[in-house]
Structures are given as structure tokens and as C-alpha cells.
Design an enzyme around this catalytic site. Structure first.
Site, PDB file in Angstrom:
ATOM      1  N   LYS A 277      19.023  -3.319  -9.885  1.00 44.22           N
ATOM      2  CA  LYS A 277      19.408  -4.681 -10.261  1.00 44.22           C
ATOM      3  C   LYS A 277      18.572  -4.995 -11.476  1.00 44.22           C
ATOM      4  CE  LYS A 277      18.884  -9.184  -7.893  1.00 44.22           C
ATOM      5  NZ  LYS A 277      18.259  -9.943  -8.936  1.00 44.22           N
TER       6      LYS A 277
HETATM    7  P1  FBP Z   1      19.101 -15.414  -9.968  1.00 46.80           P
HETATM    8  O1  FBP Z   1      20.554 -15.015 -10.014  1.00 46.80           O
HETATM    9  O2  FBP Z   1      18.948 -16.854  -9.547  1.00 46.80           O
HETATM   10  O3  FBP Z   1      18.388 -15.075 -11.257  1.00 46.80           O
HETATM   11  O4  FBP Z   1      18.441 -14.564  -8.797  1.00 46.80           O
HETATM   12  C1  FBP Z   1      18.183 -13.186  -8.919  1.00 46.80           C
HETATM   13  C2  FBP Z   1      16.728 -12.929  -8.647  1.00 46.80           C
HETATM   14  O5  FBP Z   1      16.384 -11.575  -8.773  1.00 46.80           O
HETATM   15  C3  FBP Z   1      16.281 -13.401  -7.270  1.00 46.80           C
HETATM   16  O6  FBP Z   1      16.454 -12.420  -6.293  1.00 46.80           O
HETATM   17  C4  FBP Z   1      14.860 -13.746  -7.510  1.00 46.80           C
HETATM   18  O7  FBP Z   1      14.426 -14.770  -6.701  1.00 46.80           O
HETATM   19  C5  FBP Z   1      14.840 -14.187  -8.938  1.00 46.80           C
HETATM   20  O8  FBP Z   1      15.947 -13.634  -9.572  1.00 46.80           O
HETATM   21  C6  FBP Z   1      13.570 -13.736  -9.598  1.00 46.80           C
HETATM   22  O9  FBP Z   1      13.657 -13.945 -10.976  1.00 46.80           O
HETATM   23  P2  FBP Z   1      12.388 -13.936 -11.885  1.00 46.80           P
HETATM   24  O10 FBP Z   1      11.445 -12.907 -11.317  1.00 46.80           O
HETATM   25  O11 FBP Z   1      12.885 -13.569 -13.236  1.00 46.80           O
HETATM   26  O12 FBP Z   1      11.819 -15.300 -11.821  1.00 46.80           O
END
Ligand code: FBP
Length: 273
Positions: A190
Site C-alpha cells: 500500500k
Molecule cells: P487515508 O486514506 O485516510 O489516507 O488512510 C490510509 C492510511 O494509511 C491509514 O491506514 C492511516 O491511518 C493513515 O493513512 C496514515 O497516514 P499518514 O501516516 O500519512 O499520516
């Protein structure tokens, strides 16, 4: 077994993972735009949409999810992906690190997880420690036959302080992070969307045969978001893992209908918008 394609987290080879670990990663602030989303049950309900092939939850919410299904006789809840590590915005560290709160054994045996997830911050001063944690996760996941999804987010001093990189969304950095997933034995990576379709192609070129999903990011307009998802899938990506762009919307089902068409039926944005 490598690449367990029989897992329910895939539909026709692609996935839409509804991520809901933001209370851990960012705190309640992420629920402010749509206060109902603070209640996990609201998001569990959203996960019943046909488009969702997995819901990604931290251990506590995963326990709550199973209880919610049981109490309400829910049989069409999304397959469960237990996020094994996580960290809060409150922590003060010398560099990024995401500690593990759950084993694969607990996720599978106690929570009935269909898949597990782990965040790796390559480039951090703590990268080596995270590799060791991931090694355990990956080997345990193989023993249980569940796919392991790597939140591959290179960041930290090694990225920030390298003048060759323009930050964590630099396509070279994103592609490198994805490649680590391939070589360390993830079933799916991801990754942050680097911004352009050709950049996602670079990611795909780095990981032939490995499943990839785009990470949703902060909320944007339907059209901009759908374009990014479309471009990812067209470039060879296998879908999306998304949180805020779903649960911060008033009518998430409407967007999920459209995402379903793009991810599982190869539609163009103009056909669904
Ligand atoms: P979003 O679609 O809201 O960006 O979520 C994906 C994700 O990977 C979540 O699993 C996680 O909480 C968040 O993004 C973490 O994003 P970052 O580390 O960039 O703050």
C-alpha cells in the site's frame, strides 16, 4: 503459501480496503468533519458495501467488530484485516517507529482475521527494528496462510536528509518502498500516490507481479479522487486502501458505488461521475 489469491480480500484480483485506524494514527481530529465516524459501528456499517473487500482495524476495534457482528447477526460484514502495528501523533521520537500491538496468532486465532497489515517506515533511524518485526509478522502470516499487506511508507531522516529525494512522495522513494515489500515477502503493498500516473507506472515497474494499492490520503473532491484511483488501476495497480475519503463523506455509499465501477469493472471516471 506465497500470494494466497483465494483470500476474500481480493475480488477478481483487486481490492478495496476500508482503513479505519486513524483514531490511532492521527487522533479524534480525523472524525471532526463527520462526527458519526467517531463511532466504529458507523464505519463497520459502511464496510458492508459490496465494493469493500476488507476493513482494516487496530486490535481493539477488531474485537469490537467481531462483537458487533455477533450481537447484530451480521453475516455480510467486510473481511477483516487486522493492523498489527501503529503509532500515535502524540509520541515524541528521534525518528519514525510503529510498534507492534498484536501478533498474527492473536489476529487469526482470536479475531478470525482474513489478512494482516504492518506499516514499515523505511528510511527511519528505526528501520532495522521494523524489519525484524516485519520478519516475524511475514513468517507467521505464511504459517497461517493469510495475506500480509505492507503499508510501505518510506519516511524519516534517511529520506528527508537525502538531497536526491524530494520527500516521501518522490516517485523514486515510493517505488523503492514498494520494492522492499516485494523483497521482504509482502503479498500486497500500500503506497502513497506520487501524484501522476507515470509515477505509479514507475512503482509498478519496480514490483512486477506484486499486488499494489494506492493509499487514499486526505479528503479531496470526488473527481480528483476518482481520477487518482482510475489512473492507479489503469497503470497496473490493484485498487485502493482508503479511510478519510470515505468516512469523512456525508454519503460514503455514493462514492463506493463509483469506486466499485473503477476498481472491479474497469470503468472510466466520466462513465461513473
Ligand atoms: P487515508 O486514506 O485516510 O489516507 O488512510 C490510509 C492510511 O494509511 C491509514 O491506514 C492511516 O491511518 C493513515 O493513512 C496514515 O497516514 P499518514 O501516516 O500519512 O499520516
Amino acid at each position: 503459501m506465497r500470494y494466497n489469491y483465494e483470500s476474500p480480500i481480493y475480488r477478481n484480483g483487486n481490492s478495496l480496503i476500508l482503513a479505519y485506524d486513524h483514531g490511532t494514527e492521527h487522533g479524534p481530529v480525523d472524525f471532526e468533519p463527520m462526527p458519526e465516524s467517531s463511532d466504529p459501528r458507523h464505519v463497520f456499517e459502511v464496510g458492508r458495501h459490496d465494493a469493500v473487500t476488507a476493513i482494516a482495524l487496530q486490535k481493539g476495534n477488531a474485537e469490537y467488530y467481531r462483537e458487533w457482528e455477533h450481537r447484530n447477526d451480521i453475516e455480510d460484514g467486510a473481511p477483516l484485516l487486522v493492523k498489527l502495528n501503529g503509532n500515535s501523533n502524540l509520541a515524541e521520537r528521534d525518528d519514525y517507529y510503529s510498534p507492534k500491538q498484536c501478533t498474527v496468532e492473536y489476529a487469526v486465532e482470536e479475531l478470525g482475521a482474513d489478512a494482516v497489515g504492518y506499516t514499515l517506515y523505511a528510511g527511519s533511524l528505526h528501520e532495522d527494528e521494523m524489519w525484524e518485526d516485519f520478519r516475524e509478522v511475514q513468517e507467521e502470516a505464511r504459517r497461517y496462510g493469510v495475506p500480509v499487506v505492507l503499508w510501505s511508507y518510506p519516511r524519516g531522516k534517511g529520506v528527508q536528509e537525502n538531497p536526491e529525494y524530494s520527500g516521501q512522495k518522490d516517485p523514486d522513494v515510493v517505488a523503492y518502498g514498494a520494492r522492499l515489500g516485494l523483497e521482504l515477502g509482502a503479498d500486497m503493498v500500500k503506497c502513497k500516490y506520487p501524484g501522476e500516473q507515470e509515477d505509479w507506472k514507475q512503482v509498478e515497474d519496480a514490483v512486477p507481479g506484486l499486488k499494489t494499492v494506492m493509499s487514499g490520503g486526505s479528503k479531496r473532491s470526488d473527481k480528483d479522487f476518482l481520477m487518482d484511483v482510475h489512473d492507479t488501476v489503469e497503470a497496473g495497480g490493484n485498487g485502493l486502501a482508503v479511510g478519510r475519503n470515505i468516512f469523512q463523506r456525508e454519503n460514503p455509499e455514493e462514492l463506493l458505488d463509483k469506486l466499485e465501477q473503477l476498481i472491479f469493472h474497469d470503468k472510466e471516471v466520466e462513465e461513473v461521475i
